[in-house]
Design a protein around this motif. Sequence first.
Motif, mmCIF file in Angstrom:
data_model
loop_
_atom_site.group_PDB
_atom_site.id
_atom_site.type_symbol
_atom_site.label_atom_id
_atom_site.label_comp_id
_atom_site.label_asym_id
_atom_site.label_seq_id
_atom_site.Cartn_x
_atom_site.Cartn_y
_atom_site.Cartn_z
ATOM 1 N N SER A 69 35.243 49.467 47.581
ATOM 2 C CA SER A 69 36.218 49.860 48.602
ATOM 3 C C SER A 69 37.672 49.779 48.130
ATOM 4 C CB SER A 69 36.048 49.004 49.855
ATOM 5 O OG SER A 69 36.234 47.634 49.546
ATOM 6 N N ASP A 70 37.970 48.895 47.189
ATOM 7 C CA ASP A 70 39.354 48.777 46.732
ATOM 8 C C ASP A 70 39.763 49.921 45.816
ATOM 9 O OD1 ASP A 70 39.779 46.461 48.184
ATOM 10 O OD2 ASP A 70 39.019 45.188 46.576
ATOM 11 N N ALA A 71 38.822 50.759 45.441
ATOM 12 C CA ALA A 71 39.134 51.940 44.626
ATOM 13 C C ALA A 71 39.329 53.178 45.505
ATOM 14 C CB ALA A 71 38.022 52.193 43.609
ATOM 15 N N GLN A 100 37.532 48.093 38.225
ATOM 16 C CA GLN A 100 38.285 46.925 38.691
ATOM 17 C C GLN A 100 37.818 46.489 40.079
ATOM 18 O OE1 GLN A 100 42.188 48.708 38.063
ATOM 19 N NE2 GLN A 100 42.710 47.005 36.686
ATOM 20 N N SER A 101 37.566 47.450 40.953
ATOM 21 C CA SER A 101 37.085 47.114 42.288
ATOM 22 C C SER A 101 35.753 46.375 42.212
ATOM 23 C CB SER A 101 36.934 48.386 43.133
ATOM 24 O OG SER A 101 36.508 48.067 44.437
ATOM 25 N N PHE A 102 34.853 46.865 41.379
ATOM 26 C CA PHE A 102 33.555 46.218 41.205
ATOM 27 C C PHE A 102 33.730 44.798 40.678
ATOM 28 C CE2 PHE A 102 29.998 45.012 38.511
ATOM 29 C CZ PHE A 102 28.934 45.134 39.400
ATOM 30 N N ILE A 103 34.509 44.629 39.622
ATOM 31 C CA ILE A 103 34.693 43.310 39.003
ATOM 32 C C ILE A 103 35.346 42.332 39.978
ATOM 33 C CG2 ILE A 103 35.933 42.049 37.184
ATOM 34 C CD1 ILE A 103 33.451 43.565 36.201
ATOM 35 N N ARG A 104 36.370 42.773 40.696
ATOM 36 C CA ARG A 104 37.078 41.837 41.584
ATOM 37 C C ARG A 104 36.246 41.470 42.804
ATOM 38 N NH1 ARG A 104 40.168 43.111 45.889
ATOM 39 N NH2 ARG A 104 41.723 41.563 45.309
ATOM 40 N N ASN A 105 35.338 42.341 43.229
ATOM 41 C CA ASN A 105 34.555 42.061 44.434
ATOM 42 C C ASN A 105 33.179 41.466 44.169
ATOM 43 O OD1 ASN A 105 36.534 42.858 46.299
ATOM 44 N ND2 ASN A 105 36.051 44.996 45.905
ATOM 45 N N ILE A 106 32.652 41.604 42.969
ATOM 46 C CA ILE A 106 31.319 41.073 42.680
ATOM 47 C C ILE A 106 31.312 39.543 42.716
ATOM 48 C CG2 ILE A 106 31.517 41.015 40.145
ATOM 49 C CD1 ILE A 106 28.395 42.102 42.093
ATOM 50 N N THR A 107 32.450 38.929 42.468
ATOM 51 C CA THR A 107 32.511 37.462 42.455
ATOM 52 C C THR A 107 32.459 36.864 43.858
ATOM 53 O OG1 THR A 107 34.930 37.482 42.493
ATOM 54 C CG2 THR A 107 33.868 37.408 40.325
ATOM 55 N N GLY A 128 38.385 36.815 41.153
ATOM 56 C CA GLY A 128 38.084 38.239 41.006
ATOM 57 C C GLY A 128 39.272 39.051 40.520
ATOM 58 N N ASP A 129 40.467 38.714 41.015
ATOM 59 C CA ASP A 129 41.686 39.394 40.557
ATOM 60 C C ASP A 129 41.965 39.084 39.096
ATOM 61 O OD1 ASP A 129 42.573 40.754 42.930
ATOM 62 O OD2 ASP A 129 43.132 38.803 43.743
ATOM 63 N N MET A 130 41.753 37.840 38.700
ATOM 64 C CA MET A 130 41.985 37.464 37.303
ATOM 65 C C MET A 130 41.048 38.218 36.370
ATOM 66 S SD MET A 130 42.521 33.400 37.534
ATOM 67 C CE MET A 130 43.325 32.692 38.943
ATOM 68 N N LEU A 131 39.785 38.309 36.752
ATOM 69 C CA LEU A 131 38.806 39.002 35.909
ATOM 70 C C LEU A 131 39.086 40.504 35.828
ATOM 71 C CD1 LEU A 131 35.540 37.195 37.070
ATOM 72 C CD2 LEU A 131 36.727 36.921 34.878
ATOM 73 N N ALA A 132 39.572 41.086 36.915
ATOM 74 C CA ALA A 132 39.818 42.534 36.962
ATOM 75 C C ALA A 132 41.251 42.912 36.607
ATOM 76 C CB ALA A 132 39.487 43.064 38.356
ATOM 77 N N SER A 133 42.113 41.933 36.361
ATOM 78 C CA SER A 133 43.537 42.180 36.073
ATOM 79 C C SER A 133 44.210 42.957 37.198
ATOM 80 C CB SER A 133 43.714 42.913 34.747
ATOM 81 O OG SER A 133 43.220 42.142 33.689
#
Length: 140
Positions: A69-71, A100-107, A128-133
């Motif tokens: 959703s963040d994308a 990035q949306s996937f990485i930040r939200n999967i956590t 999640g933000d740190m992992l997805a930058s």
Amino acid sequence: MDISNTSSEYQKPKNLAGLGRRWGGQIIDTLITYFLILFVGRLAEFIGLPPNVVAVLALGTGVAYYLFSDAMPNGQSLGKKLLGMSVIDERSYLNCNLYQSFIRNITTPFLNILDWIFIFFGSRKRLGDMLASTIVIRVR
């Protein structure tokens, strides 16, 4: 010769979204996810699809919204759009992409409380933000 590195150091943007706004957006997006699961499930049942197919469609739709959703346009899920926030890449300031949306939200489902503890530190970034930058900013 004195060379200053101040321009390459990370500086926190002045328009980072606040904790309350971010938490509100998370609640709205979670409610939308549940609504999508129920709506798609009921619709698939109404059409007469087998129960296994109904479950896969309903859960798949909800999970897809939550993860990606963040994308959506301007880096805004529906919750973020309602509350005037956007997810952007912390380096380029471009809108959040699918990866990035996937990485930040999967956590979030697995590390929910731990993930949110990170937000109280200076950069206001959850794990999640740190992992997805990514960072979450106010847009209004």
